[in-house]
Scaffold this active site. Structure first.
Site, PDB file in Angstrom:
ATOM      1  N   LYS A 149       0.915  -1.182  -0.060  1.00 11.45           N
ATOM      2  CA  LYS A 149      -0.080  -0.160  -0.004  1.00 11.45           C
ATOM      3  C   LYS A 149       0.851   1.358   0.119  1.00 11.45           C
ATOM      4  CE  LYS A 149      -1.852  -0.875   3.972  1.00 11.45           C
ATOM      5  NZ  LYS A 149      -1.404  -2.162   4.093  1.00 11.45           N
TER       6      LYS A 149
ATOM      7  N   ARG B  83     -10.261   1.307   7.725  1.00 11.04           N
ATOM      8  CA  ARG B  83      -9.900   0.150   8.285  1.00 11.04           C
ATOM      9  C   ARG B  83     -10.909  -0.666   8.943  1.00 11.04           C
ATOM     10  NH1 ARG B  83      -4.097   0.633   8.067  1.00 11.04           N
ATOM     11  NH2 ARG B  83      -2.827  -1.237   9.028  1.00 11.04           N
TER      12      ARG B  83
ATOM     13  N   ARG C 206      11.799  -6.273   5.895  1.00  7.61           N
ATOM     14  CA  ARG C 206      11.867  -4.954   6.319  1.00  7.61           C
ATOM     15  C   ARG C 206      12.035  -4.694   7.712  1.00  7.61           C
ATOM     16  NH1 ARG C 206       6.156  -1.533   5.726  1.00  7.61           N
ATOM     17  NH2 ARG C 206       5.791  -2.718   7.397  1.00  7.61           N
TER      18      ARG C 206
ATOM     19  N   ARG D  97      11.354  -1.572  11.691  1.00 10.12           N
ATOM     20  CA  ARG D  97       9.974  -1.106  12.239  1.00 10.12           C
ATOM     21  C   ARG D  97       9.317  -1.956  13.475  1.00 10.12           C
ATOM     22  NH1 ARG D  97       4.889   0.181   8.265  1.00 10.12           N
ATOM     23  NH2 ARG D  97       3.609  -0.915   9.891  1.00 10.12           N
TER      24      ARG D  97
ATOM     25  N   ARG E 228      -1.420  -8.592  13.278  1.00 11.39           N
ATOM     26  CA  ARG E 228      -1.617  -7.548  12.150  1.00 11.39           C
ATOM     27  C   ARG E 228      -2.384  -8.405  11.160  1.00 11.39           C
ATOM     28  NH1 ARG E 228       4.043  -5.406  10.865  1.00 11.39           N
ATOM     29  NH2 ARG E 228       2.986  -4.222   9.056  1.00 11.39           N
TER      30      ARG E 228
END
Ligand code: AP5
Ligand code: MG
Length: 180
Positions: free
Chosen positions: A8, A83, A120, A126, A137
Site C-alpha cells: 500500500k 480500516r 523490512r 519497524r 496484524r
C-alpha cells in the site's frame, strides 16, 4: 487497501506523486506522532506495538483534520484508512457517501506478506515487523478490514489487483485500472 505488506505505502507514494495529490497514510501519521511524543502518539503507541487497531475515534479525528487541509481540496490518496466499517461510515458522515471514488485492493498471499515484512523489519527496524506482531496484524486485517472489500464491491467502487511481482509491474496494473 490490502493486508500488511501488500505494498500500500510503496504504491500509494508513487501514485500520489504521479497524479499530484497528497498521500495520506494513517500508519505514517501515527508513527510520526509516536516519534514526536504527542498526546495522540502516547495514546496510540501500545496499540501499534501490539499490531491492534488504534481506537476509531482517535484515528478518525486525525484523518478528518488532515482532509480539511488545503492540499487535500483537489483530491487525496488514503493509505490504511478506512480500516473497518465504522471508519468507512465516519468518513461518509463527515464528507458524504461519494468521498471515495475508488478502493484499490492489492492481493498478496500470506507467505509473501510475512517474508516482505520480516525483511523490512531486519532492514528498517519497524517495531511492529516482528513475527508475533505480524501474525496479529494479519489476523486483525482478516477480521476487521477484509469485510470492507465486500462493502466497496457492493458500491461498485472496488478494483482488485494482483500485488505480486515487481514494484513497477504492480504500479503498471494500478495505472491500467485507473485508465479504464
Ligand atoms: P500501517 O502503517 O498502515 O501498516 P500495515 O497495514 O500493517 O501495512 P504496512 O505499512 O506494513 O504494509 P504496506 O501494505 O504499506 O506495504 P509496504 O508498501 O510498506 O499501520 C500500522 C499500525 O498503525 C496498525 O497496526 C495500527 O496499529 C495503526 N493504524 C494505521 N491505520 C489505522 C487505522 N485506520 N485505524 C486504526 N489503526 C490504524 O511494503 C511492505 C514491504 O514490502 C516493504 O519493505 C516494501 O519495500 C516491500 N514491497 C512492496 N512492494 C513489493 C513488491 N511488489 N515486491 C517485493 N517487495 C515489495
Ligand atoms: Mg504502509
Amino acid at each position: 487497501m490490502g493486508p500488511p505488506g501488500a505494498g500500500k505505502g510503496t504504491q500509494a507514494s508513487r501514485l500520489a506523486r504521479a497524479i499530484g495529490i497528497p498521500h495520506l497514510s494513517t500508519g505514517d501519521m501515527l508513527r510520526s506522532n509516536v516519534a514526536d511524543d504527542t498526546e495522540l502518539g502516547r495514546q496510540a503507541k501500545a496499540f501499534m506495538e501490539a499490531g491492534d487497531l488504534v481506537p476509531d475515534e482517535l484515528v478518525t479525528a486525525m484523518v478528518i483534520d488532515r482532509l480539511g487541509q488545503d492540499d487535500a481540496r483537489c483530491g487525496f490518496l488514503l493509505d490504511g484508512y478506512p480500516r473497518n466499517p465504522a471508519q468507512a461510515d465516519a468518513l461518509a458522515d463527515a464528507f458524504g457517501e461519494d468521498v471515495l471514488e475508488l478502493a484499490i485492493l492489492l492481493e498478496v498471499d500470506p507467505d509473501e506478506l510475512v517474508t516482505r515484512l520480516l525483511t523490512r523489519g531486519q532492514q528498517q527496524g519497524r517495531t511492529d515487523d516482528t513475527e508475533e506482531v505480524i501474525r496479529n496484524r494479519l489476523a486483525v486485517y482478516e477480521e476487521q478490514t477484509a469485510p470492507l472489500v465486500a462493502y466497496y464491491e457492493s458500491h461498485g467502487r472496488l478494483a482488485s489487483l494482483d500485488g505480486l511481482g515487481s514494484i513497477p509491474d504492480v504500479f503498471g496494473r494500478i495505472i491500467e485500472v485507473l485508465a479504464t
